[in-house]
Scaffold this active site. Structure first.
Site, PDB file in Angstrom:
ATOM      1  N   GLY A 231       0.851  -1.189   0.000  1.00 48.71           N
ATOM      2  CA  GLY A 231       0.000   0.000   0.000  1.00 48.71           C
ATOM      3  C   GLY A 231       0.881   1.231   0.000  1.00 48.71           C
ATOM      4  O   GLY A 231       1.868   1.309   0.739  1.00 48.71           O
TER       5      GLY A 231
ATOM      6  N   ASN B 216       4.877  10.122 -11.373  1.00 48.47           N
ATOM      7  CA  ASN B 216       5.770   9.510 -12.356  1.00 48.47           C
ATOM      8  C   ASN B 216       5.291   9.938 -13.740  1.00 48.47           C
ATOM      9  O   ASN B 216       4.351  10.739 -13.870  1.00 48.47           O
ATOM     10  CB  ASN B 216       5.847   7.991 -12.185  1.00 48.47           C
ATOM     11  CG  ASN B 216       4.528   7.279 -12.431  1.00 48.47           C
ATOM     12  OD1 ASN B 216       3.613   7.809 -13.078  1.00 48.47           O
ATOM     13  ND2 ASN B 216       4.405   6.058 -11.927  1.00 48.47           N
TER      14      ASN B 216
ATOM     15  N   GLY C 125       8.524   3.943  -6.256  1.00 47.35           N
ATOM     16  CA  GLY C 125       7.982   5.290  -6.096  1.00 47.35           C
ATOM     17  C   GLY C 125       7.685   5.611  -4.640  1.00 47.35           C
ATOM     18  O   GLY C 125       7.884   6.744  -4.183  1.00 47.35           O
ATOM     19  N   ASP C 126       7.229   4.607  -3.891  1.00 45.95           N
ATOM     20  CA  ASP C 126       6.966   4.809  -2.464  1.00 45.95           C
ATOM     21  C   ASP C 126       8.274   5.041  -1.712  1.00 45.95           C
ATOM     22  O   ASP C 126       8.334   5.867  -0.792  1.00 45.95           O
ATOM     23  CB  ASP C 126       6.238   3.605  -1.881  1.00 45.95           C
ATOM     24  CG  ASP C 126       4.911   3.346  -2.565  1.00 45.95           C
ATOM     25  OD1 ASP C 126       4.288   4.316  -3.046  1.00 45.95           O
ATOM     26  OD2 ASP C 126       4.497   2.180  -2.635  1.00 45.95           O
TER      27      ASP C 126
ATOM     28  N   GLY D 102       9.832  -7.497  -2.800  1.00 40.86           N
ATOM     29  CA  GLY D 102       8.855  -6.994  -1.846  1.00 40.86           C
ATOM     30  C   GLY D 102       8.703  -5.497  -1.953  1.00 40.86           C
ATOM     31  O   GLY D 102       9.399  -4.827  -2.719  1.00 40.86           O
TER      32      GLY D 102
END
Length: 310
Positions: free
Chosen positions: A41, A187, A255-256, A291
């Site tokens: 998430g 992005n 990106g997170d 992951g």
């Protein structure tokens, strides 16, 4: 040094990641050559990335009472994330995501079900206002309902807290939302959704950033994957290269990783170009391991990569 406080609103999902040579077509069944279940998430991943980088993180979301929700609470306890405003909805399941990972390139495609987090309300965001007001930086994404995202940004504005909006998943946004955003971090695909023209080069990324600045955003950072990131404000334009940190294993969560690292660096008071560089280093390390949340690097790894220059 005291850890800077960051507040993040968003979604937790249990990531069900399947590695295969390709996606199946309709009606077809393929055998996977790898499976992993773990925490994910965007908001949750960003919270882990920022906490491991050195932030004091408060996360705002909603979970079910199922095993996936227990996974989330275990993660926050292990990572030292403040879960005061991680609420529970016994009527809804915790979110989940299907992730396809290309076995050769590590690129991914994702389907997300926000679950209980989709029921987070504006009133519940107001109840979390003390956590936002006490932070140096507030981070939001678009996995929550837009009115809830807006309320979080409004609370941060009310208290003079720096705001970051990661406009993911890709969506169009109302024009009156942009002035609430100090730093917008799309992005290339997400930038296209915001400006309605192709963003497939550095030149087009700069053009898109200029359009978004005109809409009222303070600063735009377009993340460019292996090409790094483009930073554009009213006074500065810069390309920050990526940090190659090893063979790419999986890009899900990159990106997170960037957003969590960028938020931490801003909260530490670093100049924006330096904060983008820090975020690129966090992202560069994250793609070298499988992951999403588990791939987030710790501060000592990030500093070592920054000092090495990649």
């Amino acid at each position: 040094m005291t850890s800077p406080k960051i507040a993040i609103q968003g979604v937790f999902v249990a990531d069900l990641a399947f590695r295969a040579a390709r996606l199946p077509v309709m009606g077809e069944t393929l055998l996977s050559n790898g499976f992993k279940l773990g925490p994910g998430g965007k908001g949750s991943n960003q919270s882990v990335a920022a906490a491991r980088a050195g932030a004091d993180v408060a996360f705002i979301t909603k979970l079910g009472t199922d095993p996936f929700g227990q996974m989330a609470r275990g993660l926050y306890a292990a990572e030292g994330i403040d879960a005061t405003h991680v609420l529970t909805d016994p009527e809804r399941p915790t979110g989940a995501a299907f992730i396809f990972v290309d076995g050769k390139t590590g690129e991914n495609a994702i389907i997300i079900e926000p679950g209980a987090a989709a029921a987070l309300t504006e009133a519940e965001m107001e109840a979390a206002a003390p956590a936002i007001a006490g932070a140096r930086v507030f981070v939001a994404q678009l996995e929550l309902p837009l009115p809830v995202v807006r309320r979080g940004l409004e609370i941060a504005r009310r208290h003079g807290v720096t705001t970051i909006l990661n406009p993911a998943p890709a969506a169009t946004l109302p024009d009156d939302l942009y002035p609430l955003v100090d730093y917008l971090t799309p992005n290339e695909t997400e930038a296209e959704s915001l400006v309605d023209f192709a963003v497939d080069s550095g030149q087009q990324a700069a053009r898109a950033a200029a359009v978004l600045l005109d809409k009222g955003v303070g600063t735009v950072i377009v993340t460019l994957g292996a090409k790094g990131a483009l930073l554009k404000s009213r006074s500065e334009t810069a390309h920050v290269p990526a940090f190659p940190a090893g063979a790419v294993v999986e890009t899900a969560g990159a990106g997170d990783a960037f957003n969590g690292g960028f938020a931490l660096a801003l909260a530490e008071g670093r100049p924006v170009a330096e904060a983008v560089r820090f975020g690129c280093a966090v992202a560069g390390l994250s793609v070298t391991r499988p992951g999403t949340a588990p791939s987030m690097p710790r501060r000592e790894e990030i500093e070592a990569l920054l000092q090495s220059g990649g």
